[in-house]
Scaffold this motif. Structure first.
Motif, short mmCIF file in Angstrom:
data_model
loop_
_atom_site.label_atom_id
_atom_site.label_comp_id
_atom_site.label_asym_id
_atom_site.label_seq_id
_atom_site.Cartn_x
_atom_site.Cartn_y
_atom_site.Cartn_z
N TYR A 1 0.83 -1.20 0.00
CA TYR A 1 0.00 0.00 0.00
C TYR A 1 0.86 1.26 0.00
N LEU B 1 -1.08 -0.92 -4.38
CA LEU B 1 -2.37 -0.29 -4.09
C LEU B 1 -2.14 1.16 -3.66
N GLU C 1 -4.29 5.38 -3.35
CA GLU C 1 -5.45 6.24 -3.52
C GLU C 1 -5.00 7.57 -4.09
N SER D 1 -11.26 0.61 3.15
CA SER D 1 -9.99 0.92 2.51
C SER D 1 -8.87 0.63 3.52
N TRP D 2 -7.62 0.91 3.12
CA TRP D 2 -6.48 0.53 3.95
C TRP D 2 -6.59 1.03 5.38
N ASN E 1 -12.86 7.60 2.70
CA ASN E 1 -12.77 6.44 1.80
C ASN E 1 -13.92 5.45 1.97
N ASP F 1 -16.66 3.43 0.24
CA ASP F 1 -16.91 2.92 -1.12
C ASP F 1 -18.24 3.45 -1.63
N GLN G 1 -12.00 10.14 -3.90
CA GLN G 1 -10.74 9.58 -4.36
C GLN G 1 -11.00 8.33 -5.21
N GLU H 1 -9.40 4.53 -5.81
CA GLU H 1 -8.46 3.50 -5.40
C GLU H 1 -7.93 2.87 -6.67
N LYS I 1 -4.99 0.07 -8.51
CA LYS I 1 -4.17 -1.11 -8.28
C LYS I 1 -3.37 -1.46 -9.54
#
Length: 278
Positions: free
Chosen positions: A77, A113, A115, A176-177, A247, A249, A271, A273, A275
């Protein structure tokens, strides 16, 4: 220009470069030493996996990174990328990734990963050129809680023994993370978890930091929704100060509507996300 991990960089140098890098950002912000240390600790950022660009021995650019194993995949991340204004236009982000990716491959990492702010078109384009793809849109909310909900059938109690499998069963969306179980387990000292109970059964919960005024998770059991439980949980943490939840979803329209209409928060930022495979 020299590239190496941040293992031997002191926190004062990193803080100065971090703040200089973000001084003219699309959303400018300034961290104190305490906040940066807290960010590193709570997001489990690893300086041995983080990378910097050094010019004349001085740090001018960085990527802060963390690692977790999830569903058989090792995920790396990106907890923050910065380049001081004087060193931009030199392709340093790509060069830092070129340096660190072979190290990550040696660790059998699978996924990168990160953002990025939705309105930061230049950054999005740069990450797409590096092979990243947008996987979901995340909404950030903040404001004063306007909920004064009451429900005599609901008891709010602080939770000390966190049973993650039970809490996961309440989810519609994956955090999120910053709100991931990996980050929250064990629970950071300055975080609190409040549970909503009816007839002795847990039907909802909220995890937040009274110090930073951030919410990291909130969820209600699927069989107990639309009964005001989320509003009661927000009322329980209201103390007259603004609060934030980042964050969320946007696939969960129900959550977004609740935060806006019931809790009184504003979606001030969105934001993406992103990958890519390593």
């Amino acid at each position: 220009m020299e590239f190496k991990t941040l293992a031997n960089v002191n926190i004062e140098e990193l803080l100065a470069v971090f703040n200089h890098s973000f001084s003219d950002y699309i959303v400018p912000f300034h961290l104190t030493k305490e906040v940066l240390v807290s960010k590193i600790e709570t997001e489990k950022l690893d300086m041995n996996l983080s990378v910097g660009a050094f010019e004349g021995g001085k740090l001018v650019s960085f990527i802060l990174q963390a690692e977790k194993l999830e569903k058989g995949q090792k995920i790396i991340y990106n907890g923050g990328t910065g380049v001081v204004p004087e060193s931009r236009g030199k392709g340093l982000v790509r060069k830092m990734y070129d340096f660190i990716i072979p190290i990550l491959k040696e660790r059998n990492a699978d996924i990168l990963l990160l953002e990025v702010i939705e309105g930061n078109a230049a950054a999005i384009r740069a990450y797409e050129n590096l092979g990243f793809k947008i996987v979901r849109r995340l909404l950030c909310f903040k404001g004063d809680i306007n909920s004064t909900a009451e429900n005599t059938k609901i008891t709010i109690k602080e939770m000390k023994d966190i049973q993650w499998e039970e809490l996961r069963s309440f989810w519609d969306i994956e955090p999120s993370w910053q709100g991931a179980v990996y980050v929250l387990d064990p629970m950071p000292e300055n975080f609190k978890t409040l549970g909503a109970y009816t007839d002795g059964n847990l039907v909802g919960y909220i995890i937040y930091s009274p110090v930073t005024r951030k919410i990291y998770q909130i969820a209600v059991h699927k069989d107990y929704r639309k009964q005001g439980i989320g509003a009661v949980l927000f009322t329980a943490i209201a103390d007259g100060q603004p609060i934030a939840i980042n964050n969320v979803d946007d696939a969960s329209k129900e959550t977004a509507v609740f935060l806006d209409k019931k809790a009184g928060l504003q979606n001030w930022l969105s934001q993406f996300e992103m990958k890519r495979s390593i």
